[in-house]
Motif scaffolding. Structure first.
Motif, short mmCIF file in Angstrom:
data_model
loop_
_atom_site.label_atom_id
_atom_site.label_comp_id
_atom_site.label_asym_id
_atom_site.label_seq_id
_atom_site.Cartn_x
_atom_site.Cartn_y
_atom_site.Cartn_z
N ARG A 91 1.02 -1.22 -0.17
CA ARG A 91 -0.08 -0.01 0.06
C ARG A 91 0.92 1.36 0.14
O ARG A 91 0.59 2.17 -0.81
N LEU A 92 2.07 1.50 0.88
CA LEU A 92 2.66 2.43 0.81
C LEU A 92 3.56 2.60 -0.43
O LEU A 92 3.56 3.64 -0.91
N LYS A 93 3.84 1.61 -1.20
CA LYS A 93 4.65 1.73 -2.38
C LYS A 93 3.47 2.36 -3.59
O LYS A 93 3.69 3.41 -4.15
N LYS A 94 2.21 1.90 -3.62
CA LYS A 94 0.98 2.48 -4.10
C LYS A 94 0.86 3.93 -4.10
O LYS A 94 0.83 4.90 -4.88
N GLU A 95 1.06 4.17 -2.73
CA GLU A 95 0.69 5.60 -2.32
C GLU A 95 2.10 6.73 -2.71
O GLU A 95 1.61 7.71 -3.22
N VAL A 96 3.09 6.17 -2.65
CA VAL A 96 4.22 6.88 -3.11
C VAL A 96 4.22 7.19 -4.36
O VAL A 96 4.61 8.14 -4.93
N ALA A 97 4.06 6.11 -5.20
CA ALA A 97 3.70 6.25 -6.63
C ALA A 97 2.84 7.19 -7.06
O ALA A 97 3.14 8.05 -8.08
N GLU A 98 1.41 7.28 -6.20
CA GLU A 98 0.48 8.20 -6.56
C GLU A 98 1.17 9.62 -6.55
O GLU A 98 0.75 10.55 -7.20
N VAL A 99 1.68 9.82 -5.09
CA VAL A 99 2.13 11.10 -4.92
C VAL A 99 3.34 11.67 -5.85
O VAL A 99 3.39 12.76 -6.30
N GLU A 100 3.99 10.62 -6.35
CA GLU A 100 5.27 11.04 -7.29
C GLU A 100 4.60 11.36 -8.56
O GLU A 100 4.74 12.23 -9.13
N GLY A 101 3.46 10.63 -8.75
CA GLY A 101 2.92 11.05 -10.11
C GLY A 101 1.93 12.40 -9.99
O GLY A 101 1.84 12.97 -11.07
N GLN A 102 1.57 12.71 -8.87
CA GLN A 102 0.95 13.90 -9.05
C GLN A 102 1.89 15.30 -8.83
O GLN A 102 1.41 16.20 -9.40
N THR A 103 3.01 14.95 -8.44
CA THR A 103 4.23 16.13 -8.76
C THR A 103 4.63 16.34 -9.86
O THR A 103 5.38 17.11 -10.13
N LEU A 104 4.43 15.29 -10.85
CA LEU A 104 5.13 15.55 -12.03
C LEU A 104 4.44 16.37 -12.98
O LEU A 104 3.63 16.92 -13.24
#
Length: 104
Positions: A91-104
């Motif tokens: 779950r943490l990996k998915k959330e980190v990927a979502e956050v990284e995707g939002q900042t790009l």
């Protein structure tokens, strides 16, 4: 001497029975089981341990069985906790990927 004899390959030894298998076997044994009757017949011939020794061995066996049960419970708990940690990591990996995707 004939040196051309073939070596016989012996089968591997079977695994010793587990504590659960031993306890199940003892609990299923009938009082008329031949092992018990042989022990009764030989009882007069065999030097019997003192009652204190028998009680001590019994307590040691009982403690071993109890400890084994506690270890099995702890193992189950650790397996559940490991699975929970693995799921939390995913779950943490998915959330980190979502956050990284939002900042790009």
């Amino acid at each position: 001497m004939n040196s051309s004899k073939k070596r016989v390959v012996l089968p591997s030894r079977p695994e010793p029975p587990s504590v659960d298998q031993i306890l199940e076997d003892i609990n299923r044994a009938e009082p008329s089981d031949p092992v018990f009757s042989i022990l009764r017949k030989r009882g007069a011939d065999v030097a019997r341990p003192a009652d204190g020794e028998v009680e001590e061995k019994f307590q040691q066996c009982r403690q071993y069985v109890e400890l084994n049960e506690r270890l099995q419970e702890a193992r189950g708990q650790l397996l559940r906790q490991r699975e929970e940690l693995r799921a939390a990591g995913e779950r943490l990996k998915k959330e980190v990927a979502e956050v990284e995707g939002q900042t790009l």
